[in-house]
Design a protein around this motif. Structure first.
Motif, PDB file in Angstrom:
ATOM      1  N   GLU A  30       8.969   9.087  10.515  1.00 53.73           N
ATOM      2  CA  GLU A  30       8.207  10.304  10.215  1.00 53.73           C
ATOM      3  C   GLU A  30       6.911   9.999   9.479  1.00 53.73           C
ATOM      4  OE1 GLU A  30      10.412  13.321   8.223  1.00 53.73           O
ATOM      5  OE2 GLU A  30      12.209  13.034   9.432  1.00 53.73           O
ATOM      6  N   ALA A  31       6.852   8.843   8.819  1.00 50.89           N
ATOM      7  CA  ALA A  31       5.669   8.491   8.038  1.00 50.89           C
ATOM      8  C   ALA A  31       4.412   8.413   8.903  1.00 50.89           C
ATOM      9  CB  ALA A  31       5.895   7.167   7.317  1.00 50.89           C
ATOM     10  N   SER A  32       4.600   8.100  10.202  1.00 49.95           N
ATOM     11  CA  SER A  32       3.436   8.002  11.091  1.00 49.95           C
ATOM     12  C   SER A  32       2.746   9.345  11.288  1.00 49.95           C
ATOM     13  CB  SER A  32       3.868   7.439  12.450  1.00 49.95           C
ATOM     14  OG  SER A  32       4.814   8.302  13.076  1.00 49.95           O
ATOM     15  N   MET A  33       3.459  10.434  10.982  1.00 47.41           N
ATOM     16  CA  MET A  33       2.895  11.774  11.116  1.00 47.41           C
ATOM     17  C   MET A  33       2.305  12.271   9.798  1.00 47.41           C
ATOM     18  SD  MET A  33       3.560  12.287  14.274  1.00 47.41           S
ATOM     19  CE  MET A  33       3.219  14.053  14.459  1.00 47.41           C
ATOM     20  N   LEU A  34       2.432  11.453   8.749  1.00 44.47           N
ATOM     21  CA  LEU A  34       1.951  11.851   7.434  1.00 44.47           C
ATOM     22  C   LEU A  34       0.685  11.087   7.072  1.00 44.47           C
ATOM     23  CD1 LEU A  34       5.442  11.815   5.654  1.00 44.47           C
ATOM     24  CD2 LEU A  34       4.196  13.828   6.484  1.00 44.47           C
ATOM     25  N   ARG A  35       0.004  11.532   6.037  1.00 42.79           N
ATOM     26  CA  ARG A  35      -1.261  10.921   5.637  1.00 42.79           C
ATOM     27  C   ARG A  35      -1.068  10.042   4.396  1.00 42.79           C
ATOM     28  NH1 ARG A  35      -2.171  16.183   6.524  1.00 42.79           N
ATOM     29  NH2 ARG A  35      -2.353  16.651   4.283  1.00 42.79           N
ATOM     30  N   PHE A  36      -0.987   8.743   4.649  1.00 40.31           N
ATOM     31  CA  PHE A  36      -0.864   7.787   3.560  1.00 40.31           C
ATOM     32  C   PHE A  36      -1.832   6.630   3.794  1.00 40.31           C
ATOM     33  CE2 PHE A  36       3.170  10.009   3.085  1.00 40.31           C
ATOM     34  CZ  PHE A  36       3.253  10.132   1.702  1.00 40.31           C
ATOM     35  N   SER A  37      -2.389   6.116   2.715  1.00 43.39           N
ATOM     36  CA  SER A  37      -3.442   5.101   2.787  1.00 43.39           C
ATOM     37  C   SER A  37      -2.904   3.705   3.045  1.00 43.39           C
ATOM     38  CB  SER A  37      -4.240   5.082   1.474  1.00 43.39           C
ATOM     39  OG  SER A  37      -4.818   6.336   1.222  1.00 43.39           O
TER      40      SER A  37
ATOM     41  N   CYS B 148       0.826  -1.203   0.000  1.00 37.88           N
ATOM     42  CA  CYS B 148       0.000   0.000   0.000  1.00 37.88           C
ATOM     43  C   CYS B 148       0.862   1.255   0.000  1.00 37.88           C
ATOM     44  CB  CYS B 148      -0.935   0.008   1.210  1.00 37.88           C
ATOM     45  SG  CYS B 148      -0.071   0.017   2.805  1.00 37.88           S
ATOM     46  N   SER B 149       0.210   2.380  -0.153  1.00 34.99           N
ATOM     47  CA  SER B 149       0.882   3.681  -0.157  1.00 34.99           C
ATOM     48  C   SER B 149       1.669   3.892   1.131  1.00 34.99           C
ATOM     49  CB  SER B 149      -0.166   4.787  -0.341  1.00 34.99           C
ATOM     50  OG  SER B 149       0.405   6.058  -0.264  1.00 34.99           O
ATOM     51  N   ARG B 150       1.107   3.458   2.250  1.00 35.48           N
ATOM     52  CA  ARG B 150       1.768   3.629   3.548  1.00 35.48           C
ATOM     53  C   ARG B 150       3.086   2.857   3.612  1.00 35.48           C
ATOM     54  NH1 ARG B 150      -2.036   1.600   7.361  1.00 35.48           N
ATOM     55  NH2 ARG B 150      -3.236   3.495   6.898  1.00 35.48           N
ATOM     56  N   ASP B 151       3.148   1.685   2.961  1.00 35.99           N
ATOM     57  CA  ASP B 151       4.387   0.905   2.944  1.00 35.99           C
ATOM     58  C   ASP B 151       5.507   1.689   2.265  1.00 35.99           C
ATOM     59  OD1 ASP B 151       3.153  -1.228   4.184  1.00 35.99           O
ATOM     60  OD2 ASP B 151       2.708  -2.278   2.311  1.00 35.99           O
ATOM     61  N   ILE B 152       5.182   2.348   1.163  1.00 36.32           N
ATOM     62  CA  ILE B 152       6.184   3.139   0.444  1.00 36.32           C
ATOM     63  C   ILE B 152       6.649   4.293   1.324  1.00 36.32           C
ATOM     64  CG2 ILE B 152       6.669   4.483  -1.634  1.00 36.32           C
ATOM     65  CD1 ILE B 152       4.409   2.954  -3.027  1.00 36.32           C
ATOM     66  N   ALA B 153       5.690   4.955   1.984  1.00 34.87           N
ATOM     67  CA  ALA B 153       6.019   6.094   2.849  1.00 34.87           C
ATOM     68  C   ALA B 153       6.919   5.661   4.001  1.00 34.87           C
ATOM     69  CB  ALA B 153       4.741   6.727   3.381  1.00 34.87           C
ATOM     70  N   LEU B 154       6.638   4.500   4.587  1.00 35.81           N
ATOM     71  CA  LEU B 154       7.460   4.013   5.703  1.00 35.81           C
ATOM     72  C   LEU B 154       8.889   3.733   5.254  1.00 35.81           C
ATOM     73  CD1 LEU B 154       4.934   1.601   7.466  1.00 35.81           C
ATOM     74  CD2 LEU B 154       5.969   3.646   8.471  1.00 35.81           C
ATOM     75  N   ALA B 155       9.029   3.170   4.054  1.00 36.26           N
ATOM     76  CA  ALA B 155      10.369   2.873   3.546  1.00 36.26           C
ATOM     77  C   ALA B 155      11.149   4.151   3.252  1.00 36.26           C
ATOM     78  CB  ALA B 155      10.256   2.024   2.277  1.00 36.26           C
ATOM     79  N   VAL B 156      10.455   5.167   2.736  1.00 37.54           N
ATOM     80  CA  VAL B 156      11.116   6.394   2.306  1.00 37.54           C
ATOM     81  C   VAL B 156      11.342   7.365   3.465  1.00 37.54           C
ATOM     82  CG1 VAL B 156      10.889   8.450   0.842  1.00 37.54           C
ATOM     83  CG2 VAL B 156      10.259   6.192  -0.047  1.00 37.54           C
ATOM     84  N   PHE B 157      10.349   7.519   4.336  1.00 37.04           N
ATOM     85  CA  PHE B 157      10.416   8.531   5.390  1.00 37.04           C
ATOM     86  C   PHE B 157      10.680   7.966   6.782  1.00 37.04           C
ATOM     87  CE2 PHE B 157       7.512  10.283   2.116  1.00 37.04           C
ATOM     88  CZ  PHE B 157       8.296  11.350   1.721  1.00 37.04           C
TER      89      PHE B 157
END
Length: 379
Positions: A176-183, A164-173
């Motif tokens: 900090e990804a927990s503070m961002l809005r990803f599905s 999912c989008s959240r997986d990509i955000a976790l890998a990249v950020f």
């Protein structure tokens, strides 16, 4: 697909290089991630290697993958033109001594699968070593992933059942990804290998009655029926192709749409909106002023509405097989009217393959707990 970005790259930027198999199998997740990253103005850039663009073009001729390759190519062209967060690899964005990724080096093979993997890795290394950006490779190819990790480039290896989008955000950020809005994960139509889709049921009240309204809302927000999922892809893809056709047919006139001189109360409503905001109905209304477009029942503009967003709009499973066949056939005929309609003409048989396969499946009417198609790609 080489364009200059509006903002120069710095080490703050995160570069995500995509392999062909990701665009074929996980396009919906990539689209979601890009949209959410853009909404939050995050310094992320999706890079499409030249070898991947070539591979997508080749896959358009494979019956089972043509639909997915055409969807990916159409979306990529749209995003690259926007010059925001998706970019094609430029010829000189390479670590090759020649300074051109297309030039064959001594002892190098071109056109084979492993050679293309080498070109994708070269693209990653350019942004990692030369541009000194945080660079990630997203691929299902295990050998390519091992090679990337061996030279210090982290990889995103998707899990089909949960990617999912959240997986990509976790890998990249990272954290900090927990503070961002990803599905999180959502089902999508993929192709031709059966996969179980779990959906959250709606509990009944004390007397055992089902709460139908809540169930309908759940199914609309997160559809699981293969026809619903395929229908959403059809809406997005053909709506974009219609916009492309309008831009070519209208020519310089397209730049005037939405301008002050087009706000006359006697002018058609669609002329008062910028082209990017047009619906499929707007596009068809404009095209019909240039050439008489074929009429059908159901009307194409209704078939291309998202479920319940207009009069007559409905879910993919609520259209009969004949409705699907008529609507797709009419889209092909509209494409036949213009030389620039090749994208529509060629996309119709590509999606008809999947439409027929889905209608041949035994499925529950609501799609809850159903089996739907996914595809396996090994590029």
């Amino acid at each position: 697909m080489d364009v200059e970005m509006q903002v120069p790259l710095t080490e703050r930027w995160a570069i995500i290089v995509l392999d062909t198999n990701i665009l074929l199998e996980f396009l919906d997740i990539i689209q979601t991630f890009v949209s959410e990253a853009e909404q939050q103005r995050l310094p992320v850039l999706i890079i499409i290697p030249g070898a991947v663009i070539h591979e997508l073009d080749v896959q358009k001729n494979r019956e089972s993958l043509s639909w997915f390759a055409r969807r990916a190519s159409t979306w990529l062209l749209k995003k690259v033109k926007e010059r925001r967060s998706v970019k094609g690899q430029a010829l000189d964005e390479t670590c090759k001594p020649s300074g051109n990724w297309k030039v064959k080096e001594r002892g190098e093979e071109l056109g084979t699968e492993r050679a293309n993997d080498g070109l994708i890795l070269d693209c990653c290394q350019y942004f990692f070593r030369v541009r000194q950006c945080r660079t990630f490779l997203c691929s299902k190819d295990k050998l390519l992933a091992v090679e990337a990790e061996s030279v210090g480039i982290p990889t995103l290896f998707p899990n089909r059942g949960s990617f999912c989008s959240r997986d990509i955000a976790l890998a990249v950020f990272g954290p900090e990804a927990s503070m961002l809005r990803f599905s999180g994960h959502f089902p999508s139509y993929h192709g031709n290998v059966m996969e179980k889709t779990d959906t959250v049921g709606v509990k009944g009240d004390d007397d055992g009655m089902d709460i139908d309204d809540d169930s309908a809302v759940t199914e609309l927000v997160c559809p699981s029926h293969a026809l619903d999922l395929l229908h959403l892809q059809v809406i997005d893809h053909f709506s974009e192709l219609l916009l492309e056709l309008v831009a070519k047919v209208a020519g310089p006139e397209a730049q005037k749409f939405g301008a002050a001189e087009m706000t006359s109360r006697h002018a058609p409503a669609y002329t008062q909106k910028q082209l990017m905001f047009w619906t499929a109905s707007d596009s068809l209304e404009f095209l019909n002023t240039k050439k008489t477009c074929p009429h059908s029942s159901p009307r194409v503009e209704v078939f291309l509405m998202r479920p319940y967003e207009g009069r007559g709009a409905r879910r993919g499973q609520d259209w009969s097989r004949r409705d699907w066949e008529v609507a797709l056939s009419t889209l092909g005929k509209i494409g036949d009217l213009w030389a620039d309609g090749a994208g529509m003409r060629e996309s119709v048989p590509a999606v008809e393959v999947h439409m027929r396969r889905v209608f041949e499946l035994a499925m529950r009417p609501t799609g809850v707990g159903m089996l739907h198609y996914t595809t396996s790609t090994s590029l």
